[in-house]
Design a protein around this motif. Sequence first.
Motif, PDB file in Angstrom:
ATOM      1  N   LYS A  44      45.187 -67.842  90.749  1.00 40.95           N
ATOM      2  CA  LYS A  44      44.341 -69.084  90.625  1.00 40.95           C
ATOM      3  C   LYS A  44      45.508 -69.841  90.152  1.00 40.95           C
ATOM      4  CE  LYS A  44      40.181 -68.697  88.312  1.00 40.95           C
ATOM      5  NZ  LYS A  44      39.331 -68.668  87.150  1.00 40.95           N
ATOM      6  N   PRO A  45      46.046 -71.009  91.034  1.00 40.85           N
ATOM      7  CA  PRO A  45      45.495 -71.106  92.291  1.00 40.85           C
ATOM      8  C   PRO A  45      45.894 -70.020  93.181  1.00 40.85           C
ATOM      9  CG  PRO A  45      47.455 -72.709  92.071  1.00 40.85           C
ATOM     10  CD  PRO A  45      47.429 -71.819  90.818  1.00 40.85           C
ATOM     11  N   PRO A  46      45.324 -69.688  94.381  1.00 41.36           N
ATOM     12  CA  PRO A  46      45.710 -68.783  95.267  1.00 41.36           C
ATOM     13  C   PRO A  46      47.177 -69.019  96.054  1.00 41.36           C
ATOM     14  CG  PRO A  46      44.030 -70.125  96.170  1.00 41.36           C
ATOM     15  CD  PRO A  46      44.361 -70.860  94.926  1.00 41.36           C
ATOM     16  N   VAL A  47      47.997 -68.257  95.914  1.00 40.81           N
ATOM     17  CA  VAL A  47      49.529 -68.807  96.373  1.00 40.81           C
ATOM     18  C   VAL A  47      50.046 -67.357  97.076  1.00 40.81           C
ATOM     19  CG1 VAL A  47      51.743 -69.415  95.724  1.00 40.81           C
ATOM     20  CG2 VAL A  47      49.944 -70.356  94.508  1.00 40.81           C
ATOM     21  N   LEU A 118      42.930 -60.803 112.624  1.00 45.54           N
ATOM     22  CA  LEU A 118      41.863 -60.150 111.883  1.00 45.54           C
ATOM     23  C   LEU A 118      41.414 -61.037 110.686  1.00 45.54           C
ATOM     24  CD1 LEU A 118      42.967 -56.637 111.433  1.00 45.54           C
ATOM     25  CD2 LEU A 118      41.185 -57.534 112.869  1.00 45.54           C
ATOM     26  N   ALA A 119      42.440 -61.899 109.977  1.00 45.56           N
ATOM     27  CA  ALA A 119      42.287 -62.766 109.096  1.00 45.56           C
ATOM     28  C   ALA A 119      43.360 -63.975 108.993  1.00 45.56           C
ATOM     29  CB  ALA A 119      42.492 -61.864 107.782  1.00 45.56           C
ATOM     30  N   ILE A 120      43.136 -64.928 108.709  1.00 44.51           N
ATOM     31  CA  ILE A 120      43.955 -66.230 108.711  1.00 44.51           C
ATOM     32  C   ILE A 120      44.000 -66.767 107.234  1.00 44.51           C
ATOM     33  CG2 ILE A 120      44.178 -68.360 109.754  1.00 44.51           C
ATOM     34  CD1 ILE A 120      42.988 -67.078 112.069  1.00 44.51           C
ATOM     35  N   LEU A 121      45.039 -67.188 106.894  1.00 47.69           N
ATOM     36  CA  LEU A 121      45.239 -68.038 105.627  1.00 47.69           C
ATOM     37  C   LEU A 121      45.848 -69.282 105.987  1.00 47.69           C
ATOM     38  CD1 LEU A 121      46.773 -65.473 103.263  1.00 47.69           C
ATOM     39  CD2 LEU A 121      44.401 -65.940 103.386  1.00 47.69           C
ATOM     40  N   GLU A 122      45.508 -70.502 105.558  1.00 47.53           N
ATOM     41  CA  GLU A 122      46.004 -71.776 106.096  1.00 47.53           C
ATOM     42  C   GLU A 122      46.659 -72.303 104.558  1.00 47.53           C
ATOM     43  OE1 GLU A 122      43.425 -74.608 107.631  1.00 47.53           O
ATOM     44  OE2 GLU A 122      42.551 -73.095 109.193  1.00 47.53           O
ATOM     45  N   CYS A 123      48.044 -72.676 104.667  1.00 50.20           N
ATOM     46  CA  CYS A 123      48.706 -72.725 103.498  1.00 50.20           C
ATOM     47  C   CYS A 123      49.540 -73.988 103.511  1.00 50.20           C
ATOM     48  CB  CYS A 123      49.890 -71.744 103.518  1.00 50.20           C
ATOM     49  SG  CYS A 123      49.135 -70.216 103.456  1.00 50.20           S
ATOM     50  N   VAL A 124      49.895 -74.508 102.514  1.00 49.61           N
ATOM     51  CA  VAL A 124      50.489 -76.009 102.281  1.00 49.61           C
ATOM     52  C   VAL A 124      51.659 -75.527 101.342  1.00 49.61           C
ATOM     53  CG1 VAL A 124      50.493 -78.143 100.857  1.00 49.61           C
ATOM     54  CG2 VAL A 124      48.371 -77.359 102.305  1.00 49.61           C
ATOM     55  N   ASN A 135      65.020 -67.774 102.118  1.00 50.11           N
ATOM     56  CA  ASN A 135      64.411 -68.475 101.356  1.00 50.11           C
ATOM     57  C   ASN A 135      63.111 -67.990 100.890  1.00 50.11           C
ATOM     58  OD1 ASN A 135      66.548 -69.982 101.255  1.00 50.11           O
ATOM     59  ND2 ASN A 135      65.815 -72.038 101.194  1.00 50.11           N
ATOM     60  N   ILE A 136      62.572 -68.273 100.053  1.00 54.13           N
ATOM     61  CA  ILE A 136      61.332 -67.820  99.507  1.00 54.13           C
ATOM     62  C   ILE A 136      60.298 -69.202  99.700  1.00 54.13           C
ATOM     63  CG2 ILE A 136      59.506 -66.990  97.731  1.00 54.13           C
ATOM     64  CD1 ILE A 136      62.207 -65.852  96.532  1.00 54.13           C
ATOM     65  N   ILE A 137      59.255 -68.950 100.699  1.00 51.61           N
ATOM     66  CA  ILE A 137      58.483 -70.018 101.163  1.00 51.61           C
ATOM     67  C   ILE A 137      57.100 -69.785 100.283  1.00 51.61           C
ATOM     68  CG2 ILE A 137      56.852 -70.549 102.847  1.00 51.61           C
ATOM     69  CD1 ILE A 137      59.877 -72.050 103.158  1.00 51.61           C
ATOM     70  N   VAL A 138      56.929 -70.716  99.296  1.00 52.02           N
ATOM     71  CA  VAL A 138      55.788 -70.304  98.484  1.00 52.02           C
ATOM     72  C   VAL A 138      54.681 -71.518  99.073  1.00 52.02           C
ATOM     73  CG1 VAL A 138      54.820 -70.850  96.055  1.00 52.02           C
ATOM     74  CG2 VAL A 138      57.267 -69.707  96.364  1.00 52.02           C
ATOM     75  N   GLY A 139      53.544 -70.818  99.299  1.00 52.21           N
ATOM     76  CA  GLY A 139      52.399 -71.667 100.044  1.00 52.21           C
ATOM     77  C   GLY A 139      51.111 -71.612  99.457  1.00 52.21           C
ATOM     78  N   GLU A 140      50.415 -72.666  99.014  1.00 47.45           N
ATOM     79  CA  GLU A 140      49.176 -72.705  98.280  1.00 47.45           C
ATOM     80  C   GLU A 140      48.098 -72.377  99.374  1.00 47.45           C
ATOM     81  OE1 GLU A 140      48.295 -75.493  95.483  1.00 47.45           O
ATOM     82  OE2 GLU A 140      46.261 -75.067  95.557  1.00 47.45           O
ATOM     83  N   ILE A 141      47.280 -71.730  99.624  1.00 43.11           N
ATOM     84  CA  ILE A 141      46.349 -71.281 100.421  1.00 43.11           C
ATOM     85  C   ILE A 141      45.022 -72.243 100.211  1.00 43.11           C
ATOM     86  CG2 ILE A 141      44.666 -69.545 101.051  1.00 43.11           C
ATOM     87  CD1 ILE A 141      46.870 -67.480 100.002  1.00 43.11           C
TER      88      ILE A 141
END
Length: 181
Positions: A44-47, A118-124, A135-141
Amino acid sequence: MWRKISFREWPYILHPRPVTIVASKFKNKLSAMAASWTMPVSRKPPVVAVAIAKNRFTYELIIKSKEFSLNLLPKEHLDKIQFLGTVSGREFVNKIKAANLTMANARRISSPIILESLAILECVLRKDIESGDHNIIVGEIIEAYARKEFNILNEETIRRIPLHVRSNKYTSPIGEIIEVE
Ligand SMILES: Cc1cc2nc3c(=O)[nH]c(=O)nc-3n(C[C@H](O)[C@H](O)[C@H](O)COP(=O)(O)O)c2cc1C
């Protein structure tokens, strides 16, 4: 009793691990790459966080578009995963098509998704953190979906998830679910 683990070898203490496909698009350029250095980092939030080397074309596209999709392909497509993990999208007009995979529009982002997943996450993109050669790419789902039959508690599903051992070697979970009291 102990043997020395080299700086080249140590990451494989943390393998095997699930391999995902990270895809991104900026203007008319797109790419998708295999990524096994992926992990959930917040509920929370999903990251989600993915360690991506700065010389990857996909990294460049994520930084420019601030979006990416994370696709979990089943192990039937290991040859395509290996392709996406060994050639660069700079060499192709459409690397996903070149891999013989089906590209589709995501629901909420401009990055493409892969229909065979099988599964997909869309991230910003939320953060791009320096950590060394990756680098660490941090994305909110912002959107997550899976095939109707996808159920992580189901042995059939688990068996289809490809795990990356090292270089071109993969395994898959044995599929037995062990419940610990
Ligand atoms: C199974 C597998 C897992 C990989 N995991 C990562 C990873 O987590 N991070 C990374 O930067 N590269 C990883 N790679 C390497 C990239 O996928 C590879 O360099 C790819 O060709 C980059 O493509 P691009 O230039 O189109 O972005 C992996 C490769 C394979 C085969």
